[in-house]
Structure formats: structure tokens, C-alpha cells
Design an enzyme around this catalytic site. Structure first.
Site, PDB file in Angstrom:
ATOM      1  N   GLY A   1       0.820  -1.203   0.000  1.00  0.00           N
ATOM      2  CA  GLY A   1       0.000   0.000   0.000  1.00  0.00           C
ATOM      3  C   GLY A   1       0.855   1.256   0.000  1.00  0.00           C
ATOM      4  O   GLY A   1       0.688   2.138  -0.833  1.00  0.00           O
TER       5      GLY A   1
ATOM      6  N   GLU B   1       4.069  -2.370  13.381  1.00  0.00           N
ATOM      7  CA  GLU B   1       2.822  -2.427  12.609  1.00  0.00           C
ATOM      8  C   GLU B   1       1.570  -2.511  13.484  1.00  0.00           C
ATOM      9  O   GLU B   1       0.601  -1.813  13.253  1.00  0.00           O
ATOM     10  CB  GLU B   1       2.871  -3.573  11.593  1.00  0.00           C
TER      11      GLU B   1
ATOM     12  N   GLU C   1       1.359   5.918   7.656  1.00  0.00           N
ATOM     13  CA  GLU C   1       2.771   6.081   7.306  1.00  0.00           C
ATOM     14  C   GLU C   1       3.383   7.259   8.069  1.00  0.00           C
ATOM     15  O   GLU C   1       4.533   7.194   8.489  1.00  0.00           O
ATOM     16  CB  GLU C   1       2.949   6.256   5.798  1.00  0.00           C
TER      17      GLU C   1
HETATM   18 ZN   LIG Z   1       2.955   0.139   8.499  1.00  0.00          ZN
END
Ligand SMILES: [Zn+2]
Length: 874
Positions: A271, A330, A308
Site C-alpha cells: 500500500g 505495525e 505512514e
Molecule cells: Zn505500516
């Protein structure tokens, strides 16, 4: 070079971790970019790691087999082939000084790089993707996250073809070479691992903005894209500013460089990527305009831009010690972006969407051959572990810490974590330790969420003593075996709950902490037997069962103060009904729609005081994928037929209500992507879907009007998808042709056009996808196109993918064999539907397994594909 052709790839283990023998204080890179080849000169300041106890350890540099080594020197002395050895993965220098300068000149071929890892070309531009192990395709380097270095990068390229030259940090120097080329030098003062390195060179347009941090520093914001997409960057810019402000307010985190850049790239495996100061994004996660972008995609852009950006602290300033700790950055960052989106939009709707994904796809992962803990113990290829378990379940684990500690203590915990570990590469243990230290709690048992795989089951029963008013809830938790883990120990889980009286008022509410395999909780002196609302807000990622009666579920649906559990009560009613209809279908009995469900839905549709987004979620039937996940043995046809039956029956039974809801939500006002407007479009298009399910031409006319008159992509694309998927063949073909004529120059819009056809449940879909692959706008090197056609067909078109003759399985296997060499990451991701073969009836299992075996026997497999196929067949 040594060959290991006949050796199967071997796993590496967390328990084998060793600190790096050498550290890199400073990394200087010079790239000479060219159409034919690229030269990379790396100058590294190396010194022995004082923490390394291995005496006279060799210097090990990772280097992909595609690297051409031109020259290697230490302190200016060129090494000969006798001084080092090289195999497919490592360059090893056995004797080196305590501290030295290493220079390395490498020739690479980004123009031939189809794996999209390292440095490659996307359309006309150069770009990089280095996480997890892409930097070793650029130069020889200790490519591991616990080696953090300051980087200075000079990019040299042709002035006219590559006017924009970007890398991490701040630009410090630029100028012209004698031969028509120009250069820019970038200096990043924050030490970072190589996976956060980035470089971009191309002819790009830019949208500029600025942001002043809470402490008053001015930051320049730049979003780069192809010039034709310059008008689609405003939403990303707005999202970025909101994210920067939110992170200051909620986490006290400020941005640290003078410039923050985002670049939109068309060819991208993932992504987006949080490279320090220079995020590289898949175009699908950054471009947005009302005409070309759906509401869902608008929200995705907002969420990914924030995700991000948040990594600048949770990932970059504090990074992972090794890739087993991937969820450290994450899971935490997904939790942060989910909370951000919840604050920007509807909190309940965001939670419903996230939990739906978790319960459908992550639970299926937990029940499959690739099941792994949030912190895996081993892997063959780390790219295979960028999973829903590491990301989404990892975020649920952080959310549980937030629930157990409360918002304030959690914030003190994150403050301590950032302060203690700034500039370090650490583990999930250190994250939890910071939470334990601020709260004084023992979180040892809690850490099992990181080490034990599988979805825990929680069985709940209750009892009531009329005389004393004592109500007791009894819990029994267990967790099924997963590959490599037969026995599981009890988890420490927060169960948020409420107890509702008959009138709907709340008698008690709070959070129960479950730590034992069996545990009971008593509530004294209640005035009446309550209806329990359990696992509010989905407070733990588990499957919770309590023998709810329909009356109890309806009570929660009407009265629960927890929006998520109101929705979940509705889901439980629909799921129970669909499961009994599936049994009827398999038994050859007539399918019937119960009046009680019609009455409930009617009252929900008529209640204009409810949030339309909530109504839309309540009245959307559970997906085929969710029903499949819940089934012991998946009967694809029965699930599909039952869902179609219910759609049609509910469409007819509530026709006036759907029509009224459609009209009520159709407003003549300019498009905005805010939560209220999205909510109305959501209910409007759900209603249109039910209206079309009647098969009546009058509603087809309505859909065509919506398609033609829409001022936004949500309404236009919904109309198209609904007409095509409702089986209006002629009209569907007509609209598809019109849509293509209108949007053929917009790659992202055309991805939707591909995907609507690939996921069409009507017969003939396989022939259709084979035709789509020959379409001039399809490009098998572009991951977005593969997702729009191959993944859409195999993952969102169950009836056609699981065709009885096995043709869908053979189709997918053909693709895997082709992509195995071309782009191993994408090949391995596309494989997922085949790996679930154990969940299907015997005859189907054989067909699926045959194709897995065919892939295994097809020749030399990449580590990515080999790991998934071999574990699936084990
Ligand atoms: Zn990430």
C-alpha cells in the site's frame, strides 16, 4: 558464486538472534542512474560492535545474487577475490580491522527488476522499496533493522528525464555535472536501518503545503505525482496535516525534519512505505478526487497517509530489532491509525469495518496452514509475514493494553517507550515492559498474545438467583491447536460488558479481566435478571459464544449503549438464520424468510433517528466469506444460494421501505466526503442493491439514472457494480462499455472496472477474466492490475473460483507459476485462496491440492512461494 540449487530454502529462527558484529556509523551513497544500468558507490564507516562477544567475527554484508560487484576496498586498499567470499545471499570478509572505511562499487539493473524490491522503474520513474530486505538488491550492506546509520545520499541523473531527485532527510546540495546530468545530495541526520532508505527520480509534479508544529517549527510538505494527477492530491495533503496535528495532541509526538515528502507510484507491491521523510505510496492510497474515487477509497487514503506518518515515531525513531518483531511497529501503528480514523469519522462504523475484516480474513488465517503468532518464531521469507495477524491482530493486542490500562496510563506508557528507546531497535517485550512499568501491572501472562497463535474461544454461561439478586457469569476459554503449537495456555483478556434491564437501562458495566481457563464473576443485588452485553467494542480478538435467544439479541439491538454490540447483535441474528437456511438448502428443504426478521428490519429502516451508516451496516447481510469462515466444512454453493435467496426475499418483503430509504438518502447537493454524506450514500446504495435484487426493470432504470447523473465515483461505481452483479446482462454490458469509454485514461478507475467483472458471481466469469487479461489496459507487471483481476476472481468470486471442474484452481496455479520468478511477493500473496483447502469437502480438497502440488513441481520456486506451498501441503 556457490550454487545451492538442490537445497530447499531453510527457515530462520527468533531463538537464533545474535547482535550484529559490526555497526555502521555513517553511510554515504552515490547513485548514477541510467536507462541501461545504474552504478552505486557506497562508503561505509564501520566499527566493531562492543556488544558483540564473538571474537574475530567476520564482516557479513547482505547482497542479492543480481548485484554485480565492481570494486571493494577497505581503507583504500582494493580487496582481491582471495580476501572475501560470496554466495547467493552474503559477502563475507573474514579479516577486518576494529574500525575502517569500506568502499563498494556495484552495478545494478533497475530497468530489469520486475520483483519491485530494491531500486526499480515504475513507468518512467526510478523508485525504491527496501522493506523488508530490498536494500540488499541495491548494494552490499548489513541489511538488518538493528544496524542503524546516518545516511548521506547523492543522486545523479539526466536533467530532462529526471528533473526531480529525492532521497531521505533534508536536501543539502545540488548542481550540474559537465555531461548534462544534474545531482542532488540529501542528508538524513536520524540514524536509520537500511529498510527505511528511499530514492525517487522522475519527471513529477508537486503539490506543496506547510505545517507548523506545536513547538513552532515550520515543515515543508510535498506530495509528488504524475502531472495529470496533480488535481487528486488535496485530500492526501489535508489528511497529512490532520495526522500531524492528531499525533501532537494524542501522543505528544512532533515531526522532526524540515521536509516531509510523499510520492505516488503506479507499480507497487504494497500500500505505502514509511521511508524516513520520503514516503512512497501506491497511487491507490494517495490519489483522490470525487469524480474518480469512492468514499471507501477516500477513507483509505486518509488512513494510509496517517499510518505512514505515524510510523515516523512508531517504526522509524524506534524501530524493530529483527523482523520477528514486525508487529512492534505495525500493530502499534495500525492501532494509532484506527484511532485517528475513528476520531475523524464515526467511531462505531470504523470499529465495525475493522472487526469485520478481522473476523473474516484474520480468523481464517489463524485457522489455516500459515497460522502464526503476532510475533512469529520462524520464517523462510519475511515477506510472507506482512499478514493480517501481524498488522490487524497486532493492533488488537495493543488495543487490549489500552483497555486494560486506560487511556491516561497507556499514554504514559507510550511516552516512556519513546523516551527510553528513541534511536534504538527493540522488541515487543520492551513495548510491553514500558506499559508494565508505568502501571505497576504484571503483564507476563498478557505477552502470550504475542507468542501463541490461533483465535481463542470463549464460552459463556450465566445463572440467576431470584432471591438474592445474584447474577453470575461463567467463562471458559480455550484455543485450538495451530501448526507447531498443540497446547495453549490461558490468555489475559479484557471482556468489556454491560448488563441490561428489561427496560433497556444499564444495571452494571465495566471490564472483566479473564486470566484463567475457567473463571466466574458475580454481580450482587440486581433488581432483575439482566441481558448480558458481552465483549463490547470487540474488546478482545476472540470468538465468544453465549446461548443468546432471539429475544435477547433483539433487546441488545434496540437498547445496547455500545454501538458495536448493537450491530453485532444484528449480525448474530442474521448469521443464525443463514446457518439454518444453509442446512435447509443442503437437506433439500424449502427456504423460508421468517416474519420476525422482516419486522425487525422494517422498524430499523423506518427509524429515521438512526445513523444511516449504522442502518446500512445492520442491514447488510453477512458476507459469503464470513459465513465460510464460521462453517466447519465450507459449502460454497449453499452459502451463495442462501444469501441470494435472502437478498431477494428481503428485497420483495420490504420494497416500499427500500424505495423510501433510497429517496430519503438521495440529496441534490454537491459531493463531500464527510462522514454524514458517506453514511447517506452507503444506505442509498445498499437500498439500490435490494431494489435491483427484485429483478424488476423499473429499478434498473433508476440504477441507470444514478449511473448517468452521478457527480461522484461512489454512486456511479455502485450503480455499475450492482447492475452487473444483479444479473441484468444487457444493461450491464452497456454500462461497462460506457464506463470504459469515460474512464480509460484513469488507471485507478479502470482497476474498479476490471474488478467488478472479475468478481461477477454469474456464470462465465472465468472466460471473462481470461478476456480481461488480454485487454490493452491490463499489465501483468503491475500489482494493482493483478489484484483487480486475479485476486478479485480468486478471492471475491467464490462460486466461480470454486467451480466443480477445478478450472478456477488451475487458473490460479497458472498465474502463480508465471509470477513465481517475475514477482515472488505478489505470487505468494495471490496463493492464499488455494491454501485453505482443508476447509472444503473431500472431493474439492483433492482438486485444490493437485494444483498446489503442480506448483511445487513446476521448477525452482522462490522462497516466498515455496514457503506457502510447502506449509499448505504439510
Ligand atoms: Zn505500516
Amino acid at each position: 558464486m556457490m550454487s545451492q540449487q538442490n537445497q530447499q530454502p531453510q527457515p530462520i529462527y527468533l531463538k537464533d538472534y545474535q547482535v550484529p558484529a559490526y555497526l555502521i556509523a555513517r553511510t554515504e551513497l552515490r547513485f548514477e542512474l541510467d536507462e541501461e544500468e545504474t552504478l552505486v558507490r557506497a562508503t561505509l564507516q564501520v566499527r566493531r560492535n562492543p556488544a558483540c562477544t564473538r571474537s574475530r567475527a567476520a564482516l557479513e554484508l547482505h547482497g542479492h545474487e543480481s548485484l554485480e560487484l565492481c570494486r571493494l576496498s577497505i581503507n583504500g586498499e582494493i580487496l582481491s577475490e582471495r580476501d572475501f567470499s560470496r554466495d547467493e545471499e552474503l559477502l563475507t570478509v573474514s579479516a577486518v580491522p576494529e574500525a575502517f572505511t569500506l568502499e563498494c562499487l556495484t552495478r545494478i539493473h533497475p530497468e530489469q527488476n520486475t520483483a519491485l524490491e530494491g531500486l526499480y522503474k515504475s513507468d518512467g520513474m526510478f523508485c525504491t522499496q527496501c522493506e523488508a530486505e530490498g536494500f540488499r538488491r541495491i548494494t552490499f550492506y548489513p541489511d538488518r533493522p538493528d544496524v542503524m546509520s546516518v545516511f548521506r545520499t547523492t543522486v545523479v541523473a539526466d536533467r530532462t528525464r529526471y528533473p526531480v531527485l529525492l532521497s531521505n532527510g533534508n536536501p543539502v546540495e545540488s548542481g550540474y555535472e559537465n555531461d548534462g546530468r544534474h545531482f542532488v545530495t540529501w542528508e538524513d541526520p536520524f540514524p536509520k536501518p537500511a529498510y527505511l532508505f528511499a530514492l525517487v527520480a522522475g519527471d513529477l509534479a508537486v503539490l506543496e503545503g506547510s505545517y507548523t508544529t506545536a513547538s513552532g517549527r515550520a515543515v515543508k510538505l510535498q506530495i509528488y505525482a504524475d502531472s495529470k494527477d496533480l488535481d487528486k492530491l488535496d485530500h492526501a495533503m489535508l489528511s497529512l496535516k490532520r495526522a500531524m496535528q492528531w499525533d501532537e495532541q494524542v501522543y505528544g509526538r512532533e515531526y522532526d525534519l524540515d521536509i516531509y515528502m510523499i510520492v505516488a507510484v503506479d507499480f507497487f507491491n504494497m500500500g505505502a512505505m514509511e521511508n524516513k521523510g520520503l514516503n512512497i505510496f501506491n497511487t491507490s492510497c494517495v490519489l483522490a478526487s470525487p469524480q474518480t474515487t469512492t468514499d471507501a477509497a477516500f477513507q483509505r487514503v486518509e488512513g494510509v497517509v496517517a499510518h505512514e506518518y505515524f510510523h515516523n515515531w512508531s517504526g522509524n525513531r524506534v524501530t524493530c530489532r529483527d523482523w520477528f518483531q514486525l508487529s512492534l511497529k505495525e500493530g502499534f501503528t495500525v492501532f494509532r491509525d484506527a484511532e485517528f480514523s475513528a476520531d475523524m469519522n464515526s467511531r462505531t462504523v470504523k470499529r465495525i469495518e475493522d472487526v469485520s475484516l478481522l473476523r473474516t480474513a484474520q480468523f481464517a488465517e489463524d485457522a489455516g496452514p500459515m497460522a502464526h503468532p503476532v510475533r512469529p518464531e520462524s520464517f523462510i521469507e519475511i515477506s510472507n509475514f506482512y499478514t493480517l495477524t501481524v498488522y490487524e491482530k497486532g493492533a488488537e493486542v495493543v488495543r487490549m493494553l489500552h483497555s486494560l490500562l486506560g487511556a491516561e496510563e497507556f499514554r504514559r506508557g507510550t511516552d516512556l517507550y519513546f523516551e527510553r528507546h528513541d534511536g534504538q531497535a527493540v522488541t515487543t517485550d520492551e513495548f510491553v515492559q514500558a506499559m508494565a512499568d508505568v502501571s505497576g501491572r504484571d503483564l507476563t501472562q498478557f505477552k502470550r498474545w504475542y507468542s501463541q497463535a490461533g483465535t481463542p474461544r470463549v464460552e459463556v454461561s450465566d445463572s440467576w438467583d431470584e432471591v438474592t439478586g445474584r447474577y453470575q457469569l461463567s467463562f471458559r476459554q480455550s484455543c485450538p491447536a495451530t501448526p507447531g503449537q498443540q497446547e495453549k495456555l490461558p490468555f489475559h483478556m479484557p471482556i468489556a460488558y454491560g448488563l441490561l434491564a428489561a427496560g433497556g437501562e444499564e444495571l452494571a458495566a465495566g471490564v472483566l479481566e479473564l486470566t484463567e481457563a475457567e473463571q466466574s464473576f458475580s454481580f450482587e443485588a440486581l433488581p432483575e435478571r439482566p441481558v448480558p452485553s458481552l465483549l463490547r467494542g470487540f474488546s478482545a480478538p476472540v470468538k465468544l459464544n453465549y446461548g443468546y435467544s432471539d429475544e435477547q439479541l433483539l433487546h441488545l439491538l434496540r437498547h445496547d449503549s455500545d454501538g458495536f454490540n448493537r450491530w453485532d447483535a444484528g449480525q448474530r441474528i442474521s448469521v443464525a438464520l443463514m446457518q439454518s437456511l444453509i442446512a435447509d438448502y443442503r437437506g433439500g428443504r424449502e427456504l423460508l424468510l421468517p416474519d420476525s426478521l422482516v419486522d425487525t428490519w422494517r422498524s430499523l429502516l423506518n427509524d429515521v433517528s438512526l445513523d444511516p451508516a449504522m442502518v446500512a451496516h445492520l442491514l447488510r447481510l453477512p458476507s459469503e466469506a464470513y459465513l465460510a469462515e464460521l462453517a466447519d466444512v465450507i459449502d460454497v454453493e449453499a452459502i451463495h444460494e442462501v444469501r441470494e435467496f435472502l437478498l431477494k426475499a428481503l428485497a420483495k418483503a420490504l420494497l416500499p421501505e427500500w424505495s423510501a430509504a433510497y429517496s430519503r438518502c438521495s440529496r441534490e447537493e454537491p459531493y463531500t466526503p464527510d462522514a454524514a454524506a458517506c453514511a447517506r450514500r452507503s444506505l442509498k446504495n445498499l437500498s439500490l442493491g435490494y431494489l435491483l435484487a427484485t429483478g424488476e426493470e423499473v429499478w434498473l432504470t433508476l440504477a441507470e439514472e444514478q449511473f448517468n447523473n452521478a457527480d461522484n465515483m461512489t454512486d456511479q461505481q455502485s450503480a455499475l457494480a450492482l447492475v452487473v452483479h444483479s444479473g441484468f446482462r444487457q444493461a450491464g454490458e452497456r454500462l461497462l462499455a460506457e464506463f470504459q469509454a469515460q474512464w480509460q485514461h484513469e488507471a485507478l478507475v479502470m482497476n474498479q472496472w476490471f474488478s467488478i467483472q472479475a468478481s461477477d458471481p454469474w456464470p462465465g466469469a472465468l472466460e471473462r477474466v481470461q478476456w480481461l487479461q488480454e485487454h490493452p489496459l491490463f499489465d501483468a507487471r503491475n500489482p494493482n492490475k493483478l489484484r483487480a483481476v486475479v485476486a478479485a476472481f480468486c478471492g471475491q468470486n467464490a462460486v466461480n473460483f470454486h467451480a466443480a471442474d477445478g478450472s478456477g484452481y488451475a487458473y490460479l496455479a497458472d498465474w502463480i507459476i508465471q509470477l513465481n520468478k517475475q514477482n515472488p511477493q505478489i505470487a505468494s500473496r495471490l496463493l492464499t485462496p488455494l491454501t485453505r483447502w482443508k476447509r472444503y469437502p473431500d472431493q474439492v480438497q483433492g482438486l485444490m491440492k493437485n494444483q498446489l502440488t503442480r506448483i511445487l513441481d513446476s521448477g525452482e520456486l522462490s522462497r516466498d512461494v515455496y514457503e506457502v506451498v510447502s506449509k499448505s501441503l504439510a
